[in-house]
Design a protein around this motif. Structure first.
Motif, PDB file in Angstrom:
ATOM      1  N   ARG A 295      37.405  35.720  43.128  1.00 57.93           N
ATOM      2  CA  ARG A 295      36.644  36.745  42.403  1.00 57.93           C
ATOM      3  C   ARG A 295      36.820  36.915  40.926  1.00 57.93           C
ATOM      4  NH1 ARG A 295      34.803  40.028  46.560  1.00 57.93           N
ATOM      5  NH2 ARG A 295      34.738  38.754  48.286  1.00 57.93           N
ATOM      6  N   GLY A 296      37.962  36.599  40.469  1.00 61.54           N
ATOM      7  CA  GLY A 296      38.419  36.331  39.226  1.00 61.54           C
ATOM      8  C   GLY A 296      37.573  35.450  38.388  1.00 61.54           C
ATOM      9  N   MET A 297      37.274  34.375  38.971  1.00 61.39           N
ATOM     10  CA  MET A 297      36.418  33.277  38.604  1.00 61.39           C
ATOM     11  C   MET A 297      35.061  33.658  38.270  1.00 61.39           C
ATOM     12  SD  MET A 297      36.086  30.353  37.011  1.00 61.39           S
ATOM     13  CE  MET A 297      38.157  30.025  37.150  1.00 61.39           C
ATOM     14  N   LYS A 298      34.656  34.464  39.355  1.00 65.43           N
ATOM     15  CA  LYS A 298      33.202  34.817  39.324  1.00 65.43           C
ATOM     16  C   LYS A 298      32.939  35.851  38.091  1.00 65.43           C
ATOM     17  CE  LYS A 298      29.698  37.007  42.322  1.00 65.43           C
ATOM     18  NZ  LYS A 298      29.435  37.541  43.574  1.00 65.43           N
ATOM     19  N   ILE A 299      33.927  36.773  37.817  1.00 67.07           N
ATOM     20  CA  ILE A 299      33.871  37.591  36.742  1.00 67.07           C
ATOM     21  C   ILE A 299      33.941  36.849  35.428  1.00 67.07           C
ATOM     22  CG2 ILE A 299      35.044  39.507  35.604  1.00 67.07           C
ATOM     23  CD1 ILE A 299      36.073  40.741  38.252  1.00 67.07           C
ATOM     24  N   SER A 300      34.740  35.795  35.424  1.00 68.60           N
ATOM     25  CA  SER A 300      34.806  35.283  34.211  1.00 68.60           C
ATOM     26  C   SER A 300      33.537  34.359  33.878  1.00 68.60           C
ATOM     27  CB  SER A 300      35.860  34.103  34.243  1.00 68.60           C
ATOM     28  OG  SER A 300      37.326  34.709  34.259  1.00 68.60           O
TER      29      SER A 300
ATOM     30  N   PHE B 193      38.809  35.018  31.903  1.00 69.88           N
ATOM     31  CA  PHE B 193      38.295  34.508  30.685  1.00 69.88           C
ATOM     32  C   PHE B 193      36.960  34.647  30.265  1.00 69.88           C
ATOM     33  CE2 PHE B 193      41.326  31.901  33.399  1.00 69.88           C
ATOM     34  CZ  PHE B 193      42.247  31.498  32.267  1.00 69.88           C
ATOM     35  N   ASN B 194      36.953  34.390  28.689  1.00 70.10           N
ATOM     36  CA  ASN B 194      35.431  34.588  28.134  1.00 70.10           C
ATOM     37  C   ASN B 194      34.859  33.196  28.045  1.00 70.10           C
ATOM     38  OD1 ASN B 194      36.670  33.529  26.081  1.00 70.10           O
ATOM     39  ND2 ASN B 194      36.480  35.254  24.898  1.00 70.10           N
ATOM     40  N   GLU B 195      33.669  33.382  27.272  1.00 70.86           N
ATOM     41  CA  GLU B 195      32.713  31.934  27.144  1.00 70.86           C
ATOM     42  C   GLU B 195      33.450  31.028  26.321  1.00 70.86           C
ATOM     43  OE1 GLU B 195      32.096  34.520  23.370  1.00 70.86           O
ATOM     44  OE2 GLU B 195      32.415  35.017  25.538  1.00 70.86           O
ATOM     45  N   LYS B 196      34.581  31.561  25.573  1.00 74.36           N
ATOM     46  CA  LYS B 196      35.354  30.272  24.737  1.00 74.36           C
ATOM     47  C   LYS B 196      36.551  30.019  25.265  1.00 74.36           C
ATOM     48  CE  LYS B 196      34.058  33.021  20.440  1.00 74.36           C
ATOM     49  NZ  LYS B 196      34.529  33.783  19.062  1.00 74.36           N
ATOM     50  N   ARG B 197      36.721  30.094  26.732  1.00 70.81           N
ATOM     51  CA  ARG B 197      37.643  29.746  27.523  1.00 70.81           C
ATOM     52  C   ARG B 197      39.172  30.684  27.183  1.00 70.81           C
ATOM     53  NH1 ARG B 197      36.091  25.467  30.313  1.00 70.81           N
ATOM     54  NH2 ARG B 197      38.143  24.821  30.895  1.00 70.81           N
ATOM     55  N   GLU B 198      38.936  31.728  26.319  1.00 75.63           N
ATOM     56  CA  GLU B 198      40.063  32.459  26.129  1.00 75.63           C
ATOM     57  C   GLU B 198      40.579  33.585  27.116  1.00 75.63           C
ATOM     58  OE1 GLU B 198      39.149  32.617  21.291  1.00 75.63           O
ATOM     59  OE2 GLU B 198      38.363  34.061  22.647  1.00 75.63           O
ATOM     60  N   CYS B 199      41.804  33.966  27.346  1.00 81.24           N
ATOM     61  CA  CYS B 199      41.927  34.854  28.444  1.00 81.24           C
ATOM     62  C   CYS B 199      42.019  35.875  27.513  1.00 81.24           C
ATOM     63  CB  CYS B 199      43.445  34.429  28.752  1.00 81.24           C
ATOM     64  SG  CYS B 199      44.295  35.929  29.931  1.00 81.24           S
ATOM     65  N   ILE B 200      41.238  36.905  28.158  1.00 76.26           N
ATOM     66  CA  ILE B 200      40.885  38.311  27.635  1.00 76.26           C
ATOM     67  C   ILE B 200      41.620  39.449  28.342  1.00 76.26           C
ATOM     68  CG2 ILE B 200      38.543  37.661  26.624  1.00 76.26           C
ATOM     69  CD1 ILE B 200      37.287  39.189  28.850  1.00 76.26           C
ATOM     70  N   GLY B 201      42.270  39.065  29.466  1.00 73.82           N
ATOM     71  CA  GLY B 201      42.961  40.008  30.267  1.00 73.82           C
ATOM     72  C   GLY B 201      43.189  39.635  31.605  1.00 73.82           C
ATOM     73  N   ALA B 202      43.300  40.525  32.597  1.00 71.70           N
ATOM     74  CA  ALA B 202      43.694  40.058  33.855  1.00 71.70           C
ATOM     75  C   ALA B 202      43.053  41.319  34.852  1.00 71.70           C
ATOM     76  CB  ALA B 202      45.238  39.884  34.180  1.00 71.70           C
ATOM     77  N   ILE B 203      42.903  40.853  36.009  1.00 67.29           N
ATOM     78  CA  ILE B 203      42.672  41.860  37.038  1.00 67.29           C
ATOM     79  C   ILE B 203      43.553  41.704  38.355  1.00 67.29           C
ATOM     80  CG2 ILE B 203      40.135  41.936  36.744  1.00 67.29           C
ATOM     81  CD1 ILE B 203      40.050  40.362  39.389  1.00 67.29           C
ATOM     82  N   SER B 204      43.866  42.911  39.028  1.00 66.72           N
ATOM     83  CA  SER B 204      44.851  43.047  39.813  1.00 66.72           C
ATOM     84  C   SER B 204      44.496  43.766  41.084  1.00 66.72           C
ATOM     85  CB  SER B 204      46.151  43.447  39.505  1.00 66.72           C
ATOM     86  OG  SER B 204      46.139  44.839  39.241  1.00 66.72           O
ATOM     87  N   ALA B 205      45.144  43.647  42.218  1.00 67.78           N
ATOM     88  CA  ALA B 205      45.066  44.519  43.405  1.00 67.78           C
ATOM     89  C   ALA B 205      46.380  44.793  43.917  1.00 67.78           C
ATOM     90  CB  ALA B 205      44.424  43.597  44.361  1.00 67.78           C
ATOM     91  N   SER B 206      46.550  46.284  43.985  1.00 71.38           N
ATOM     92  CA  SER B 206      47.890  46.733  44.330  1.00 71.38           C
ATOM     93  C   SER B 206      47.754  47.662  45.522  1.00 71.38           C
ATOM     94  CB  SER B 206      48.269  47.711  42.945  1.00 71.38           C
ATOM     95  OG  SER B 206      48.314  46.843  41.887  1.00 71.38           O
ATOM     96  N   SER B 207      48.812  47.623  46.170  1.00 65.88           N
ATOM     97  CA  SER B 207      48.885  48.436  47.429  1.00 65.88           C
ATOM     98  C   SER B 207      50.491  48.462  47.986  1.00 65.88           C
ATOM     99  CB  SER B 207      48.023  48.139  48.573  1.00 65.88           C
ATOM    100  OG  SER B 207      48.697  46.600  49.025  1.00 65.88           O
ATOM    101  N   LEU B 208      50.696  49.527  48.906  1.00 69.59           N
ATOM    102  CA  LEU B 208      51.985  49.696  49.405  1.00 69.59           C
ATOM    103  C   LEU B 208      52.649  48.155  49.787  1.00 69.59           C
ATOM    104  CD1 LEU B 208      51.987  53.013  51.191  1.00 69.59           C
ATOM    105  CD2 LEU B 208      53.162  52.531  48.961  1.00 69.59           C
ATOM    106  N   TYR B 209      53.774  47.982  49.601  1.00 74.92           N
ATOM    107  CA  TYR B 209      54.240  46.789  50.059  1.00 74.92           C
ATOM    108  C   TYR B 209      54.329  46.569  51.666  1.00 74.92           C
ATOM    109  CZ  TYR B 209      57.502  43.042  51.632  1.00 74.92           C
ATOM    110  OH  TYR B 209      58.309  42.156  52.350  1.00 74.92           O
ATOM    111  N   ARG B 210      53.923  45.671  52.400  1.00 73.69           N
ATOM    112  CA  ARG B 210      53.770  45.378  53.784  1.00 73.69           C
ATOM    113  C   ARG B 210      54.431  43.960  54.163  1.00 73.69           C
ATOM    114  NH1 ARG B 210      48.026  46.497  55.530  1.00 73.69           N
ATOM    115  NH2 ARG B 210      48.710  45.171  57.235  1.00 73.69           N
ATOM    116  N   LYS B 211      55.285  43.849  55.370  1.00 78.81           N
ATOM    117  CA  LYS B 211      55.936  42.865  55.407  1.00 78.81           C
ATOM    118  C   LYS B 211      54.887  41.855  56.122  1.00 78.81           C
ATOM    119  CE  LYS B 211      60.702  44.088  56.190  1.00 78.81           C
ATOM    120  NZ  LYS B 211      61.759  44.154  57.075  1.00 78.81           N
ATOM    121  N   ASP B 212      53.824  42.156  56.669  1.00 79.86           N
ATOM    122  CA  ASP B 212      52.851  41.654  57.485  1.00 79.86           C
ATOM    123  C   ASP B 212      51.832  41.217  56.857  1.00 79.86           C
ATOM    124  OD1 ASP B 212      52.021  44.280  57.233  1.00 79.86           O
ATOM    125  OD2 ASP B 212      51.026  44.094  59.528  1.00 79.86           O
TER     126      ASP B 212
END
Length: 251
Positions: A239-244, A207-226
């Motif tokens: 971490r997303g809130m810290k960036i916002s 989010f930006n200073e106007k409380r608008e969603c400007i995009g998103a961040i993600s973390a990707s990796s191979l699927y693991r059952k554990d």
């Protein structure tokens, strides 16, 4: 280097007051910062005069951040390129989590990948900077959808041409809306092998200073059952809130 004591204390007071929504009275400020009352009083009077602090006299006299301090903070944010803030944080996150991290924005019903950072030994992903993927089977897309009103979400979902990329892909509007409702409750989105069957991704909105969603961040990796994807989602949400907040967002 000689530090001016009054200036240093002024900045300390502004920082302290900014962290307390209900404001602080002079005694609390003096105690927390170990500043003599006479010095603190003079600084407070000056900061109020300059519009850096405001006085709340409804109850016990207390001090809150003033309009001029807010304007200065917004000027800093507005003069910085968004990527200057997000990219370093995303790079650090990729290194810490040992996962490929993305920042993406919404374009129509597609996610456009704007930034990408990989750990030292990355897993090859098909997403590259500038490429696009559907909004309904990516964690980035779902994270952005979760910030929309119910009416807007339904409007967007009704226009989606659902196509199964894997056997786990969401393929209808109602299923997507239920997934987004769960995303809102958790605070993060999951791509549960919906785009690529061997990949699992976690995403959160930015989010930006106007409380608008400007995009998103993600973390990707191979699927693991554990893999504990709930724990990963909670880390990403933090971490997303810290960036916002670095972009001027106030929770």
């Amino acid at each position: 280097m000689k530090i001016n004591r009054t200036t240093e204390r002024s900045v300390q007071i502004l920082k302290l007051v900014s962290e307390v929504n209900d404001g602080l009275d002079m005694d609390e400020i003096c105690e927390r910062l170990n500043i003599p009352r006479t010095s603190c009083y003079d600084i407070l009077v000056t900061l109020v005069h300059m519009g850096m602090l405001e006085v709340n006299t409804l109850a016990k006299k207390s001090y809150k951040i003033g309009l001029n301090a807010y304007r200065i903070g917004m000027s800093y944010t507005n003069n910085r390129n968004i990527s200057e803030i997000i990219s370093p944080a995303l790079k650090e996150l990729a290194k810490e989590l040992k996962k490929t991290c993305f920042f993406g924005i919404l374009e129509g019903n597609k996610i456009v990948y704007i930034s990408k950072f990989e750990p030292e030994n990355p897993i090859i992903t098909t997403a590259t900077i500038g490429s696009k993927n559907p909004i309904y089977n990516t964690s980035l897309g779902k994270a952005i959808l979760s910030t929309m009103s119910d009416e807007k979400l339904r409007e967007v979902a009704d226009k989606i041409d659902f196509k199964p990329a894997t056997r786990f892909t969401i393929t209808d509007t109602d299923e997507l809306i239920k997934n987004i409702e769960l995303t809102r409750i958790r605070g993060f989105a999951l791509d549960e092998r919906e785009l690529e069957e061997h990949m699992e991704c976690v995403g959160v909105p930015i989010f930006n200073e106007k409380r608008e969603c400007i995009g998103a961040i993600s973390a990707s990796s191979l699927y693991r059952k554990d893999e504990d994807y709930i724990a990963l989602g909670n880390i990403l949400r933090e971490r997303g809130m810290k960036i916002s907040k670095s972009l001027g967002f106030i929770a």
